[in-house]
Scaffold this motif. Sequence first.
Motif, PDB file in Angstrom:
ATOM      1  N   THR A 459      15.096  19.514  -4.756  1.00  0.00           N
ATOM      2  CA  THR A 459      14.427  18.475  -5.533  1.00  0.00           C
ATOM      3  C   THR A 459      13.990  17.396  -4.554  1.00  0.00           C
ATOM      4  OG1 THR A 459      15.835  18.963  -7.431  1.00  0.00           O
ATOM      5  CG2 THR A 459      14.634  16.878  -7.473  1.00  0.00           C
ATOM      6  N   SER A 461      11.789  15.017  -4.839  1.00  0.00           N
ATOM      7  CA  SER A 461      11.676  13.705  -5.460  1.00  0.00           C
ATOM      8  C   SER A 461      11.852  13.896  -6.957  1.00  0.00           C
ATOM      9  CB  SER A 461      10.316  13.063  -5.138  1.00  0.00           C
ATOM     10  OG  SER A 461       9.273  13.747  -5.811  1.00  0.00           O
ATOM     11  N   ARG A 463       9.647  14.023  -8.947  1.00  0.00           N
ATOM     12  CA  ARG A 463       8.449  14.677  -9.472  1.00  0.00           C
ATOM     13  C   ARG A 463       8.184  16.036  -8.851  1.00  0.00           C
ATOM     14  NH1 ARG A 463       3.669  10.284  -9.501  1.00  0.00           N
ATOM     15  NH2 ARG A 463       2.709  11.923 -10.746  1.00  0.00           N
ATOM     16  N   ILE A 464       8.816  16.355  -7.713  1.00  0.00           N
ATOM     17  CA  ILE A 464       8.520  17.589  -6.996  1.00  0.00           C
ATOM     18  C   ILE A 464       9.805  18.378  -6.759  1.00  0.00           C
ATOM     19  CG2 ILE A 464       7.534  18.629  -4.927  1.00  0.00           C
ATOM     20  CD1 ILE A 464       5.801  16.187  -4.581  1.00  0.00           C
ATOM     21  N   LYS A 465       9.748  19.663  -7.077  1.00  0.00           N
ATOM     22  CA  LYS A 465      10.881  20.559  -6.847  1.00  0.00           C
ATOM     23  C   LYS A 465      10.366  21.854  -6.234  1.00  0.00           C
ATOM     24  CE  LYS A 465      14.179  20.785  -9.886  1.00  0.00           C
ATOM     25  NZ  LYS A 465      14.961  21.086 -11.105  1.00  0.00           N
ATOM     26  N   PHE A 503       6.981  26.251  -6.768  1.00  0.00           N
ATOM     27  CA  PHE A 503       7.211  24.811  -6.805  1.00  0.00           C
ATOM     28  C   PHE A 503       6.802  24.258  -8.165  1.00  0.00           C
ATOM     29  CE2 PHE A 503       2.810  25.131  -5.524  1.00  0.00           C
ATOM     30  CZ  PHE A 503       2.182  24.069  -6.162  1.00  0.00           C
ATOM     31  N   TYR A 505       5.548  20.538  -9.958  1.00  0.00           N
ATOM     32  CA  TYR A 505       5.079  19.169  -9.743  1.00  0.00           C
ATOM     33  C   TYR A 505       4.860  18.512 -11.097  1.00  0.00           C
ATOM     34  CZ  TYR A 505       2.058  15.243  -8.440  1.00  0.00           C
ATOM     35  OH  TYR A 505       1.520  13.996  -8.290  1.00  0.00           O
ATOM     36  N   ASP A 506       5.621  17.459 -11.366  1.00  0.00           N
ATOM     37  CA  ASP A 506       5.444  16.681 -12.597  1.00  0.00           C
ATOM     38  C   ASP A 506       4.333  15.675 -12.372  1.00  0.00           C
ATOM     39  OD1 ASP A 506       7.483  17.933 -14.073  1.00  0.00           O
ATOM     40  OD2 ASP A 506       9.019  16.669 -13.151  1.00  0.00           O
ATOM     41  N   ILE A 507       3.159  16.006 -12.881  1.00  0.00           N
ATOM     42  CA  ILE A 507       2.010  15.110 -12.695  1.00  0.00           C
ATOM     43  C   ILE A 507       2.259  13.789 -13.413  1.00  0.00           C
ATOM     44  CG2 ILE A 507      -0.467  14.873 -13.115  1.00  0.00           C
ATOM     45  CD1 ILE A 507      -0.629  17.951 -12.929  1.00  0.00           C
ATOM     46  N   GLN A 512       2.796  19.171 -16.358  1.00  0.00           N
ATOM     47  CA  GLN A 512       3.439  19.795 -15.211  1.00  0.00           C
ATOM     48  C   GLN A 512       2.535  20.870 -14.627  1.00  0.00           C
ATOM     49  OE1 GLN A 512       7.038  21.199 -17.260  1.00  0.00           O
ATOM     50  NE2 GLN A 512       8.237  19.808 -15.976  1.00  0.00           N
ATOM     51  N   ARG A 514       2.872  24.279 -11.956  1.00  0.00           N
ATOM     52  CA  ARG A 514       3.731  25.194 -11.206  1.00  0.00           C
ATOM     53  C   ARG A 514       2.853  26.187 -10.453  1.00  0.00           C
ATOM     54  NH1 ARG A 514       6.386  24.290 -16.091  1.00  0.00           N
ATOM     55  NH2 ARG A 514       8.639  23.812 -15.940  1.00  0.00           N
TER      56      ARG A 514
END
Length: 782
Positions: A459, A461, A463-465, A503, A505-507, A512, A514
């Motif tokens: 993880t 951040s 917002r990004i995993k 990955f 990414y929560d915009i 989201q 992926r």
Amino acid sequence: MRSVLLALFTFLSLSIQAQVKINGTVNDADGALEGAIVFIQGTNIASVTDRTGVFSLEVKAAENLALEIRLVGYKKVVKSLSFGGENSLEFNITLEPDVLGLDEVVVSANRYETDKKESPVVVNVIGSKTFNRTQSQSLAEGLNFQSGVRVETNCQNCGFTQVRLNGLEGPYTQILVNSRPVFSSLIGVYGLEMIPSYMIDRVEVVKSGGSALYGSNAIAGTINIITKEPVLNTWEARSNFSVIGGEALDWNHSVNGAYVSNNLDFGISAFATQRNRDAYDANDDGFTELVELDASTIGLKSFYKFSKNTKLNVGLNYIDEFRRGGNKLSLRPEFTDITEQLEHEILMTSAEIEQFVGDNNKLSAYISLQNTDRDSYYGGLGGSYTAEDSLLAANAYGITDDQSLVTGLQWVRSSNTPHSWTTGVEYQANETDDRIPGYLRLVDQSVKSVGYYAQWEWTASDRIKFLTGARYDRSMVEGQYRVGSFQRSIDNDFGVFSPRFTFLYDINSNLQFRGGYARGFRAPQAFNEDLHIASAGGEPVFVLLSENLEKETSDALTASWTYTKVVGKQQLEVNVQGFYTELNNPFVLVNTGSQLPNGSIIEEVRNGKGAVVAGVNTEINYALGAQWVVQTGATFQSTRFDEEQVLFEPENGGEGQLVSSQRFMRMPNAYGFGNLTYEYSDGWQFSLSNVVTGGMIVPEILQESGNLVLRNSDVFWDATIKASHHFHIGRYLHIEASAGIQNFLNSYQDDFQRGPTRDSDYIYGPGRPRTYFFSIKISNND
């Protein structure tokens, strides 16, 4: 000494004071909720609410602890714990419905439990409510209600079904039972219809390469069947009665129940089903389009906690199924024109020991076994009554033994840090011995592999995993294959490295993205369609593997966008997933035109040059509370070989023309589904569901010449309407009565071949014609 005792007393006093008891109740708008799981995040300290919604647990006071409450069908709730020196804390928690399952927990993305919304891999879930709303009696029927997934029937004589995921045939999809790949190639021939919906808690579908976690045969993805867990003290009895095409009767009965001890250290659930279905003849030629079916299934699932850190899980499923198709079903098979008759006894067992080491480490050791004994008959007189035909028909009985073993060790480390790890080693073995002495038919195959896998989830951040991992498989395939004078053998020992990178990414809070890449493979071996025997021209059709068949590999790319919005009681979910899969050395089935002296037809599996499957899956789901629920999905795709692939070649320049195509057979470029459910406040529920199958190319072997031609099918609309009424007798007795019509538009194939020389594989579209049904359920639990 006095100072030492004083220090010890002070330490013990502080330890005792640090133990805080947490009590509370969990409710919804209608009252207390039983079966809600309450736990401390990042630990294995948990409790379950009783009939009055009450829970209680103890925890050592510490900073940054949070209490999480979950119940299937409701939004999760997280409460921060603040310790001010109190010995106890009290909570009164109200849960709100999660009709679309936005807060569901899944296990198929990374082999451990994670929130679906927080997973870097897209996991779609088919829940028990979907099976119920769509009147799906088996796994095969319910899988159609997921974008990118399509189940088809491939034989009129035996009812062989297969699932296609993102345009790829059944052997490209790994079927898992409770995350274990015990579904062998032999079970895959008929197994989708053998799994009753009543044993299923949910089905998790991952539509991207899964070889990095599960090994061979997961090129298209995985379908994970999660069976019902013992959570509450419940029981249920259900009966369903159907009339297929106005004449064939289908009875389906089931009972199930669960018990959990008061201290939650022991739980067991069990079920039993019985199904009896008459054969159905669509064109009055005396030959079946739907086979006769008599199936019994029993199963159980249990756990025992030796301590709060050690848990044993065991499971058992037994299936006894008889099916028969063809004609003259009241006679012995050898006195008919065509008969395919099979009796399976399947036993699947599993055991897993889970050991928590501290709050952040979990070690698992597991073993799953599957044994299948099958008695079969593929043959008949074929419309001719010579002495030679009678002798061959009398010797068309076969016997099959099939065993599978999956065992392994897995370690998962998860904590409040940004990093989580999973690693393990897994051994898989499958032994198949399939013999029909009358045809000199033999499949003697051994497939063994040792897989080592590891993955890392970071993880980066809020917002990004990222999720990256790989698996190395060492596979050994040995096989002897024979039909008459045709013989093949395989002796392969090879290694395959299968990496995966995804990955999330929560915009923003609603949107989201992926993306990912995965590599997969299939070992050169006999798969489910190779173990199936069809008939054409009154003769059996056998499949052989070609000489020097090589492994097949794949490279898959996915990209998806997920939009969710919750406003009050309204929920909206929109999913758009693009996929691109490149196949290298794909396995291709070719009708060689070869025949044995007894007339049996030979088809061969060969390596093709390459193929590409690409497309888009879309889903739009909307819920206005529990009253109105709309679920829709559609797939638009292209499936093409790099070069024209030979489908039929005349033997030694014989009669007939060479037939080839770049298109995949039996695969529409567009298909989808839709469900609409309305729930009235006084216990009535109405649902309308529809499965749409677009036009496709279907191969047909002509009865007159035995040559192969390609047909274009129509578009099918398989629509079902259902009405249910739920009412209570007392506090703990609930009755639900349902009735409706499946395929009420009667959208069904109308050009079946007729008579004993028909091509039994020339079947496509919905699995049944218009069907009327009535069901009743009695239970102690809503």
